[in-house]
Enzyme design. Structure first.
Site, mmCIF file in Angstrom:
data_model
loop_
_atom_site.group_PDB
_atom_site.id
_atom_site.type_symbol
_atom_site.label_atom_id
_atom_site.label_comp_id
_atom_site.label_asym_id
_atom_site.label_seq_id
_atom_site.Cartn_x
_atom_site.Cartn_y
_atom_site.Cartn_z
ATOM 1 N N LYS A 187 0.862 -1.187 0.000
ATOM 2 C CA LYS A 187 0.000 0.000 0.000
ATOM 3 C C LYS A 187 0.897 1.235 0.000
ATOM 4 C CE LYS A 187 -4.222 1.880 1.982
ATOM 5 N NZ LYS A 187 -3.835 3.278 1.723
ATOM 6 N N ILE A 188 0.730 2.066 -1.012
ATOM 7 C CA ILE A 188 1.596 3.229 -1.197
ATOM 8 C C ILE A 188 1.005 4.427 -0.464
ATOM 9 C CG2 ILE A 188 2.699 4.745 -2.879
ATOM 10 C CD1 ILE A 188 3.651 1.845 -2.955
#
Length: 286
Positions: free
Chosen positions: A25-26
């Site tokens: 997850k960025i």
């Protein structure tokens, strides 16, 4: 052309499942990249046009395309994603400031889905087919990248995210279509950090408890942000019952208290200013 993005539900815990792919997850903000008739426009998840914010992303693919992803800033000193820097870029309004920040805080568009390509709507295709199409694209510059993913082994990926102090992971069903809303086919698991704080007051208007933490030498309590989420009606009632005896003063916005009530919160991380980022109340500490 804007397409409403598919949003994540929250998984109860890290999980592994052969029907899913798993991605890091960025920690940036959602971006819809739309190239129509050769013209590029950029949109936030709420359909706000942010085309002028990111000049380095106004480059064209070989054909018209609509992409879904995250715009992020990678700190060259640490190699980690810096959320505060991307917010600095997003909030800049003046052209000269934007141009300056393009040089000092260049962003990367991390792509995880393709929704239209060469005039074809791809949203009804299974996710794994859209991923295959993505893998074959020629990216216009090194300011564009594809999110890596693994199949099945979500718990192992989440352990890596914890070890690297990254935001978390996303699990997506391989056969999922692209839904223009929140849907259980895509699920996130946040890598929360936990910290104990003192409640030093509360907001007079909408709900919010003032949080404080000890200074480095431990002789004072310094402000650390506002807890706005996580407290149930039962928690709020219990707090109200004891807080009145601890009041030391007030101003137009806040009531201040002796730092006697302790609480545990979960948060994304500490900001550069030493504040809790997105704190969520979990429990009182007796």
């Amino acid at each position: 052309m804007f397409i409403s993005p598919m949003l994540l539900e929250t998984a109860a815990a890290p999980f592994s499942d052969s029907r899913y792919i798993f991605e890091p997850k960025i920690d940036g903000h959602r971006l819809i990249y739309s190239q129509q008739n050769g013209t590029v426009r950029l949109f936030t998840r709420h359909n706000n046009d942010c085309t002028h914010q990111y000049p380095e992303l106004l480059l064209s693919f070989d054909d018209d395309i609509i992409l879904d992803g995250e715009v992020a800033f990678y700190d060259p000193a640490t190699g980690l994603v810096d959320f505060e820097s991307i917010m600095t870029r997003f909030k800049a309004k003046k052209p000269d400031k934007i141009q300056q920040l393009t040089g000092t805080l260049p962003v990367t568009f991390v792509i995880f889905d393709v929704l239209h390509y060469k005039g074809q709507d791809l949203q009804q295709l299974p996710l794994i087919q859209r991923k295959e199409l993505l893998a074959g694209l020629t990216l216009p510059s090194d300011r564009f990248g594809l999110i890596p993913f693994i199949e099945g082994a979500g718990e192992a990926l989440f352990k890596q995210m914890q070890d690297l102090s990254l935001e978390g992971m996303v699990g997506k069903k391989k056969d999922s279509k692209y839904y223009n809303r929140r849907h259980s086919a895509w699920q996130k698991v946040i890598n929360w950090s936990y910290v104990d704080v003192f409640i030093t007051g509360y907001r007079k208007g909408e709900f919010g408890w003032l949080a404080g933490v000890p200074t480095s030498n431990g002789d004072k309590i310094r402000p650390a942000g506002i807890i706005e989420f996580g407290a149930s009606p039962t928690h709020k009632k219990a707090f109200s019952g004891v807080s009145k005896a601890l009041i030391t003063g007030e101003d137009r916005e806040y009531v201040y208290m002796e730092p006697r009530i302790r609480a545990r919160v979960k948060m994304r991380n500490w900001t550069k200013a030493g504040l809790l980022r997105s704190p969520v109340f979990t429990e009182f500490i007796v």
